[in-house]
Enzyme design. Structure first.
Site, short mmCIF file in Angstrom:
data_model
loop_
_atom_site.label_atom_id
_atom_site.label_comp_id
_atom_site.label_asym_id
_atom_site.label_seq_id
_atom_site.Cartn_x
_atom_site.Cartn_y
_atom_site.Cartn_z
CE LYS A 79 -3.85 -2.37 2.33
NZ LYS A 79 -4.64 -2.47 3.60
CD GLU A 134 -8.15 -9.35 -4.01
OE1 GLU A 134 -8.99 -9.10 -3.13
OE2 GLU A 134 -6.99 -9.74 -3.75
CG HIS A 182 -4.80 -6.40 -0.53
ND1 HIS A 182 -6.04 -6.53 0.05
CD2 HIS A 182 -4.80 -7.23 -1.62
CE1 HIS A 182 -6.76 -7.38 -0.67
NE2 HIS A 182 -6.04 -7.82 -1.69
CG ASN A 219 -3.53 -2.66 7.12
OD1 ASN A 219 -3.46 -2.12 6.01
ND2 ASN A 219 -4.50 -3.49 7.44
CE1 TYR A 248 -9.09 -3.60 0.45
CE2 TYR A 248 -8.30 -1.53 -0.47
CZ TYR A 248 -8.07 -2.68 0.24
OH TYR A 248 -6.82 -2.93 0.76
P1 GDP Z 1 -7.44 -7.36 5.22
O1 GDP Z 1 -7.96 -8.43 4.29
O2 GDP Z 1 -6.67 -7.93 6.38
O3 GDP Z 1 -6.66 -6.28 4.52
O4 GDP Z 1 -8.73 -6.66 5.90
P2 GDP Z 1 -10.18 -6.31 5.29
O5 GDP Z 1 -10.37 -6.93 3.94
O6 GDP Z 1 -11.19 -6.59 6.35
O7 GDP Z 1 -10.10 -4.72 5.13
C1 GDP Z 1 -9.39 -4.14 4.07
C2 GDP Z 1 -8.59 -2.96 4.60
O8 GDP Z 1 -9.47 -1.98 5.11
C3 GDP Z 1 -7.66 -3.29 5.77
O9 GDP Z 1 -6.43 -3.85 5.40
C4 GDP Z 1 -7.49 -1.93 6.40
O10 GDP Z 1 -6.55 -1.13 5.69
C5 GDP Z 1 -8.87 -1.32 6.19
N1 GDP Z 1 -9.70 -1.53 7.39
C6 GDP Z 1 -10.29 -2.67 7.80
N2 GDP Z 1 -10.97 -2.50 8.94
C7 GDP Z 1 -10.80 -1.19 9.26
C8 GDP Z 1 -11.26 -0.36 10.34
O11 GDP Z 1 -11.95 -0.81 11.26
N3 GDP Z 1 -10.87 0.95 10.30
C9 GDP Z 1 -10.10 1.48 9.32
N4 GDP Z 1 -9.77 2.77 9.36
N5 GDP Z 1 -9.65 0.74 8.30
C10 GDP Z 1 -10.00 -0.57 8.26
MG MG Z 2 -9.37 -8.29 2.78
#
Ligand code: GDP
Ligand code: MG
Length: 149
Positions: free
Chosen positions: A9, A126, A115, A112, A49
């Protein structure tokens, strides 16, 4: 053999983590099948997303992803989707174990660093979205030193 989509990212690019992240996947024994550094459009980030479009953080997430260049990659290997997720660590860096990428380099869920596809099915979607041009067909000469027959 399986493929997964991995993206460093914008924060990972800005913080100079590209080399370290690629090294981890290379040293593990996975093969890089495609890679590009690009800044994506808002509509493209929204598509990537799309599953999260109803979440309250969706707007901020899209802002984050379009805020600078990302490194998009495809990695191949046995179990690379699940193992890639373990190497990346839990979504929330406060829960990512030390030794994982997020455990070592991130503090905030909204910064974080990386991805990784969460299933073989989403990896296929993807990869098709990010690499419509296709992948490189090659296999490391090290293959027999990493994989049993
Ligand atoms: P991943 O698969 O571990 O990347 O997590 P997800 O698919 O659930 O979410 C995608 C991305 O959205 C995450 O990597 C974070 O950058 C962001 N994200 C997820 N949950 C949160 C949250 O509660 N708050 C914020 N600010 N960002 C979030
Ligand atoms: Mg994810």
């Amino acid at each position: 053999m399986e493929t997964t989509f991995i993206m460093i990212k914008p924060d990972g690019v800005q913080r100079g983590l590209i080399g370290d992240i690629i090294s981890r996947f290379e040293k593990k024994g996975f093969y890089l099948k495609a890679m590009k550094l690009i800044t994506v459009e808002r509509s493209f980030a929204e598509k990537h997303y799309a599953d999260l479009s109803s979440k309250p953080f969706f707007g901020g997430l899209v802002e984050y992803i379009v805020s600078g260049p990302v490194v998009a990659m495809v990695w191949e290997g046995k179990g690379v989707v699940a193992t890639g997720r373990l190497m990346i660590g839990a979504t929330k860096p406060s829960e990512s174990v030390p030794g994982s990428i997020r455990g070592d380099y991130a503090v905030e869920v909204g910064r974080n660093v990386i991805h990784g596809s969460d299933s073989v099915g989403s990896a296929q979607k993807e990869i098709a979205l990010w690499f419509p041009e296709g992948l490189s067909e090659w296999r490391s000469e090290m293959h027999p030193w990493i994989y049993e027959a």
